[in-house]
Scaffold this motif. Structure first.
Motif, PDB file in Angstrom:
ATOM      1  N   SER B 265      32.005 -11.547 -54.001  1.00 54.27           N
ATOM      2  CA  SER B 265      31.469 -12.545 -54.758  1.00 54.27           C
ATOM      3  C   SER B 265      30.312 -12.414 -55.466  1.00 54.27           C
ATOM      4  O   SER B 265      29.664 -11.223 -55.155  1.00 54.27           O
ATOM      5  CB  SER B 265      31.145 -13.795 -53.601  1.00 54.27           C
ATOM      6  N   ARG B 267      27.973 -14.820 -55.724  1.00 59.26           N
ATOM      7  CA  ARG B 267      27.067 -16.102 -55.501  1.00 59.26           C
ATOM      8  C   ARG B 267      26.384 -15.829 -54.220  1.00 59.26           C
ATOM      9  O   ARG B 267      26.602 -15.197 -53.336  1.00 59.26           O
ATOM     10  CB  ARG B 267      28.109 -17.427 -54.919  1.00 59.26           C
ATOM     11  N   LEU B 270      27.079 -16.725 -50.921  1.00 59.38           N
ATOM     12  CA  LEU B 270      28.053 -15.979 -50.048  1.00 59.38           C
ATOM     13  C   LEU B 270      27.755 -14.455 -49.605  1.00 59.38           C
ATOM     14  O   LEU B 270      27.872 -13.904 -48.685  1.00 59.38           O
ATOM     15  CB  LEU B 270      29.444 -15.982 -50.959  1.00 59.38           C
TER      16      LEU B 270
END
Lengths: 266, 331
Positions: B265, B267, B270
Motif C-alpha cells: 500500500s 497509505r 496501512l
C-alpha cells in the motif's frame, strides 16, 4: 530584477584538472523576460543555472535578486523565489508518494509546519489545476507518481512550479529527456504558463530553432562566456543560418552545429 | 574492564534465568501465555519498528543509532523509576533522550558530511558509555519490587482480569495512540515533506525547505519512538541493561521487511499497521525458534543468525519479485 555581476566559476582549482566554467559573466534580467539560452556542451549553461539557484557558490562575482545580495545564500533559501525544472523528470516529484501529496508539498514554498492542509477544498483545487494539463490526471490523484510517464511527470512538475508562483523560473533542457510528442506537449504547457502568469524565465535548450521561436531574448554561450545577447525586433528577425553566421563572426571558428542543429526536436 | 565484564556476565545470567522462567511457563502447556507474550513483545518492539521504518523506509537514512537509543530509553526509565520520579515524567525524559540522540546523529551527518551509517555507529558507540552512566555506572539495573507503569496497571485492574491480559490491553491502547499520532503527523505538511525527502532530496530543496533540519526532525522522532520502546521493555522485563540494544536495529529491520510481504500500500496508516504486524510476526518467529528450535538442535544463541537469514531471505525474494515484474512489463 536579477543581476549577475562578474560571475566566474573555476572547478578543481589549483589542480591539473582545473577548468574555467564561467568567465566573468554579467547579466541583467528584467521582470517578464523570457530568455532562451543556447550553446554547445561545456559552454557553461548549467553552471550558470547552478550558481543562480545556489547549488554551489561562484568562485568570484555576485548574484542579486531584487537588489539583495544572495551570493552566499543556500539553495533551499533561494528556492523560495526560484522555480527550477531539470532535464530528468524524476527530479521534480517524489516517486513513492501520491499526486495529491506531491502537489501539497509544492503548493507553498518554505518550511512546512504541523498543519494538515490537504483537505477536500485543496483536493478540489488540485483537481481543477490538473484538469488544465489535459492528461486525465485529475482521476489519478491517489496514484503514486512513479506510475506516471516521464512526460506526465514533467508536466506535473511544471504545474506544481506554476502554482507556487516563483519570481524566476529556470528550465534546464526540461524537454530533452522526453519523446518528441511529449516534449511538444510540455513545451506548449510551458509557454502557456509563462504567458498566463508572466513568469520571468530562463530556458536552456539544445535546439536552435526552439531558442529562436520561443522567448523574448536570446543568449548564446560559448566556453563560459555570453557571446551574443539579442532581444526585441532583432531577435524576431533571427534565423538558424543567421545565428550560425553570427557565431562565426564573433568566434572566428565554425559553430559546433552537429548536435545543436541535429537535435531536431521542436 | 574486569568489573564491567563481570557485570555483563551477571546480567546475562539474569536474562538466562528470565528466559528459563518463561520456558517453564510454556512448558506447562499454557499456550495462551505464549500468545500473549508474543503480542505484548511484538507491540512494545513494534514502537521501535515504527522508528526504524521512519529512518530506513521514509527518510532513506539508514540509522544505526537505534542500538544505542533503545537501551538509553530503558536506562533513563529504570534509573528515574528507582529514584522515585513520576513515572510519566520518566517516560518523557526517556523519549527526549532518544530524540536528542537522533538529532546528534543527524547533526554529525549534516555538518561533517559523513554517511548516515557512520554517523549512526558513532552515536551508538558513544551512547554505550552514556548508557552505563545513565544506569549509575553499571551495566544492569533491576526493577524488582519497584513501582512501574505496568505494576500500576495491574494493581488497577486487579480482580477484574489476569495481569498478563491487562498488560496486553494496556499496550494495545498505547500503540493505538502512538500509531494515531504517527499517522496524523505524516498527514501534516511537515510529515508529507519528510516523506518526499527520502524519495527525492532535490525536490525538497527546490521547495525551499532545508533538508538538514528535516533530517534532524525525522531521525530525532524515529529515535524518540525507539527510546519509548526501550523504556517499556525495561518495565516489562523488569530490568534495564546496557546490552539490551544489541542487534535491535537488525530485528527492527527484519520486522519492517516481514511486514512488507504482508501488505502492499502507499497509505501511511496501512504502512504503520504493516510495521506493527511485521514486529508481532517476527516475535512469533523468534518465540518459535526459542521454544521449538531444539527439535532441530537450535539454541537461543542461534536467533541472531536466524534474524540475519530472515533479512537476506526478504532481500532475495524482493529482488526475484522485481525481476519477475520487469519481465512481466516487457512481455
Amino acid at each position: 530584477m536579477i543581476r549577475l555581476e562578474n560571475l566566474s566559476k573555476i572547478f578543481n582549482e589549483d589542480t591539473p584538472n582545473e577548468t574555467l566554467a564561467l568567465r566573468y559573466i554579467s547579466l541583467d534580467i528584467k521582470e517578464g523576460d523570457f530568455i532562451t539560452i543556447i550553446g554547445s556542451n561545456g559552454a557553461g549553461k548549467t553552471t550558470l543555472f547552478n550558481i543562480i539557484s545556489g547549488t554551489y557558490p561562484p568562485t568570484e562575482g555576485r548574484v542579486f535578486i531584487d537588489g539583495q545580495d544572495v551570493t552566499r545564500h543556500p539553495e533551499y533559501k533561494r528556492a523560495r523565489y526560484i522555480g527550477r525544472i531539470f532535464q530528468d523528470p524524476l527530479l521534480g516529484t517524489a516517486s513513492n508518494m501520491t499526486l495529491e501529496d506531491n502537489m501539497m508539498i509544492c503548493y507553498k514554498k518554505g518550511f512546512k509546519g504541523l498543519r494538515i492542509s490537504l483537505n477536500h477544498k485543496m483536493k478540489e483545487f488540485f483537481r481543477e489545476q490538473l484538469d488544465q494539463l489535459d492528461m486525465d490526471l485529475d482521476n489519478r490523484m491517489k496514484d503514486n507518481v512513479v506510475l506516471l510517464s516521464g512526460g506526465q511527470r514533467q508536466a506535473l512538475t511544471l504545474l506544481m512550479m506554476a502554482i507556487s508562483k516563483p519570481k524566476l523560473i529556470l528550465l534546464d533542457e526540461h524537454t530533452a529527456a522526453l519523446d518528441p510528442k511529449n516534449a511538444q506537449i510540455v513545451l506548449a504547457l510551458t509557454t502557456h504558463f509563462i504567458r498566463e502568469y508572466r513568469f520571468t524565465t530562463m530556458m536552456i535548450t539544445h535546439n536552435m530553432s526552439q531558442a529562436i521561436k520561443y522567448g523574448t531574448r536570446l543568449l548564446m554561450m560559448d566556453k563560459g562566456e555570453i557571446i551574443l545577447d539579442v532581444e526585441g525586433e532583432e531577435k524576431k528577425d533571427l534565423t538558424v543560418d543567421k545565428l550560425v553566421k553570427k557565431f562565426h563572426e564573433i568566434r572566428k571558428r565554425t559553430f559546433e552545429t552537429d548536435e545543436v542543429l541535429l537535435s531536431g526536436r521542436t | 574492564m574486569v568489573v564491567k565484564d563481570g557485570l555483563i556476565r551477571a546480567n546475562r545470567s539474569i536474562r538466562a534465568a528470565f528466559v528459563q522462567q518463561r520456558a517453564q511457563i510454556i512448558g506447562t502447556g499454557q499456550d495462551l501465555y505464549m500468545i500473549e507474550g508474543i503480542l505484548v513483545e511484538g507491540l512494545i518492539y513494534g514502537i521501535m519498528v515504527l522508528g526504524v521504518f521512519i529512518t530506513f523506509r521514509i527518510l532513506n537514512f539508514p540509522d544505526l543509532t537505534v542500538d544505542g537509543s533503545f537501551p538509553l530509553g530503558a536506562a533513563i526509565m529504570a534509573t528515574l523509576i528507582t529514584r522515585g520520579y513520576n513515572l510519566w515524567f520518566a517516560l518523557l525524559v526517556a523519549t527526549a533522550g532518544g530524540l536528542v540522540s537522533g538529532i546528534v546523529t543527524a547533526l554529525i551527518h549534516n555538518k561533517l558530511k559523513v554517511p548516515s551509517l557512520l554517523a549512526g555507529i558513532l552515536t551508538m558507540t558513544m551512547l554505550y558509555s552514556i548508557n552505563i552512566r545513565a544506569l549509575g555506572n553499571r551495566a544492569n539495573l533491576p526493577l524488582l519490587k519497584q513501582d512501574t507503569i505496568l505494576t500500576r496497571i495491574t494493581t488497577m485492574t486487579e480482580g477484574l482480569m489476569r495481569d498478563e491480559f491487562a498488560i496486553l490491553i494496556f499496550f494495545v491502547l498505547v500503540v493505538l495512540v502512538i500509531v494515531g499520532l504517527f499517522v496524523l503527523f505524516f498527514h501534516t505538511d511537515l510529515g508529507l515533506t519528510l516523506g518526499a525527502l527520502g524519495n527525492n532530496e532535490q525536490m525538497v530543496i527546490t521547495q525551499g525547505v532545508n533538508p538538514e533540519i528535516l533530517k534532524m526532525i525525522g531521525v530525532g522522532i524515529a529515535n524518540a519512538l525507539v527510546a519509548i520502546s526501550g523504556a517499556f521493555i525495561a518495565q516489562y522485563q523488569g530490568f534495564a541493561d546496557v546490552s539490551l540494544g544489541q542487534g535491535i536495529i537488525i530485528s527492527g529491520l527484519a520486522s519492517v521487511m516481514i511486514g512488507e510481504f504482508m501488505i502492499k500500500s502507499n497509505r501511511i496508516s496501512l504502512l504503520a499497521l504493516r510495521a506493527l504486524s511485521g514486529s508481532i510476526l517476527f516475535k512469533g518467529i523468534m518465540y518459535a525458534g526459542r521454544y521449538y528450535g531444539y527439535y532441530i538442535n537450535m539454541t537461543p544463541n542461534d536467533l541472531k543468525l536466524i534474524t540475519g537469514l530472515l533479512i537476506i531471505l526478504s532481500l532475495v525474494t524482493t529482488k526475484i519479485n522485481r525481476i519477475k515484474m520487469k519481465k512481466w512489463i516487457k512481455s
